[in-house]
Motif scaffolding. Structure first.
Motif, short mmCIF file in Angstrom:
data_model
loop_
_atom_site.label_atom_id
_atom_site.label_comp_id
_atom_site.label_asym_id
_atom_site.label_seq_id
_atom_site.Cartn_x
_atom_site.Cartn_y
_atom_site.Cartn_z
N ARG A 61 0.84 -1.21 0.00
CA ARG A 61 0.00 0.00 0.00
C ARG A 61 0.87 1.26 0.00
NH1 ARG A 61 -3.54 3.14 -1.74
NH2 ARG A 61 -4.56 4.49 -0.24
N LEU A 62 1.96 1.21 0.76
CA LEU A 62 2.87 2.35 0.81
C LEU A 62 3.49 2.61 -0.56
CD1 LEU A 62 4.25 4.46 2.59
CD2 LEU A 62 6.00 2.78 3.11
N GLN A 63 3.85 1.56 -1.27
CA GLN A 63 4.39 1.73 -2.61
C GLN A 63 3.34 2.33 -3.55
OE1 GLN A 63 5.87 -2.13 -3.67
NE2 GLN A 63 7.85 -1.81 -2.69
N GLU A 64 2.09 1.88 -3.42
CA GLU A 64 1.02 2.45 -4.25
C GLU A 64 0.84 3.93 -3.98
OE1 GLU A 64 -2.57 0.30 -3.51
OE2 GLU A 64 -1.74 -1.61 -4.18
N VAL A 65 0.83 4.30 -2.70
CA VAL A 65 0.63 5.70 -2.32
C VAL A 65 1.80 6.55 -2.80
CG1 VAL A 65 0.50 7.25 -0.34
CG2 VAL A 65 -0.90 5.20 -0.39
N GLU A 66 3.02 6.03 -2.66
CA GLU A 66 4.18 6.79 -3.13
C GLU A 66 4.15 6.97 -4.65
OE1 GLU A 66 7.43 4.55 -1.52
OE2 GLU A 66 7.46 5.72 0.33
#
Length: 182
Positions: A61-66
């Motif tokens: 999820r963090l990679q998607e948000v970044e």
């Protein structure tokens, strides 16, 4: 000496044998504790697996948000460059009549206008006022009706120069707006 007759020795042997049998009968043999240890070990293993899964989900999820953030920054840089060029040529005044809005969803961040907080922005949105252009287009009668509807002091919109602030923000004159209204 304590034990002297064969009868005493026989009784002693019988008591020791009875004690040994009683001990064997009352002992769990360690099976209960071994089972509890295995159950606890299985619970810890399941917990570690759950935490690992949660961390993997969080990282994804963090990679998607970044990636979304990077895309928005790229779009913002492109839009800023385009709006600067449009403002320089005067094309901004002849635009289609509505901007991409706040995060491209057809609305602007009205809370940037001094006097409008998040709750008031929400209330304005419920009444169909979602863009700077909509605030600019308010007539005096619309202002009075809106002030009554939102239970604002009469003259608040005019006193706080909402229309002028909205025009500056819509035109991208953020520095002028910040210098005048902070």
């Amino acid at each position: 000496m304590l034990f002297q007759t064969p009868t005493q020795f026989a009784v002693l042997a019988l008591v020791l044998l009875a004690g040994w049998f009683f001990g064997l009968a009352s002992s769990s043999g360690g099976k209960k504790w071994k089972q509890r240890f295995r159950d606890e070990e299985a619970a810890h293993k399941a917990y570690r697996a759950e935490v690992a899964s949660d961390l993997k989900t969080r990282d994804a999820r963090l990679q998607e948000v970044e990636a979304e953030r990077d895309r928005l920054l790229k779009d913002r840089t492109t839009a800023t460059t385009a709006s600067t060029a449009a403002a320089a040529t005067g094309a901004a005044a002849a635009s289609t009549g509505h901007g991409s809005g706040f995060f491209g969803w057809g609305r602007d961040n009205l809370s940037r206008i001094r006097g409008i907080d998040a709750d008031l922005e929400h209330a304005l949105g419920q009444r169909g006022i979602k863009t700077y252009r909509a605030i600019e287009g308010l007539s005096e009668a619309d202002e009075r009706a809106l002030e009554d509807d939102l239970r604002l002091r009469p003259g608040t919109i005019d006193a706080e120069h909402w229309r002028e602030q909205a025009a500056m923000l819509r035109e991208g004159r953020d520095d002028d707006h910040h210098g005048r209204w902070g």
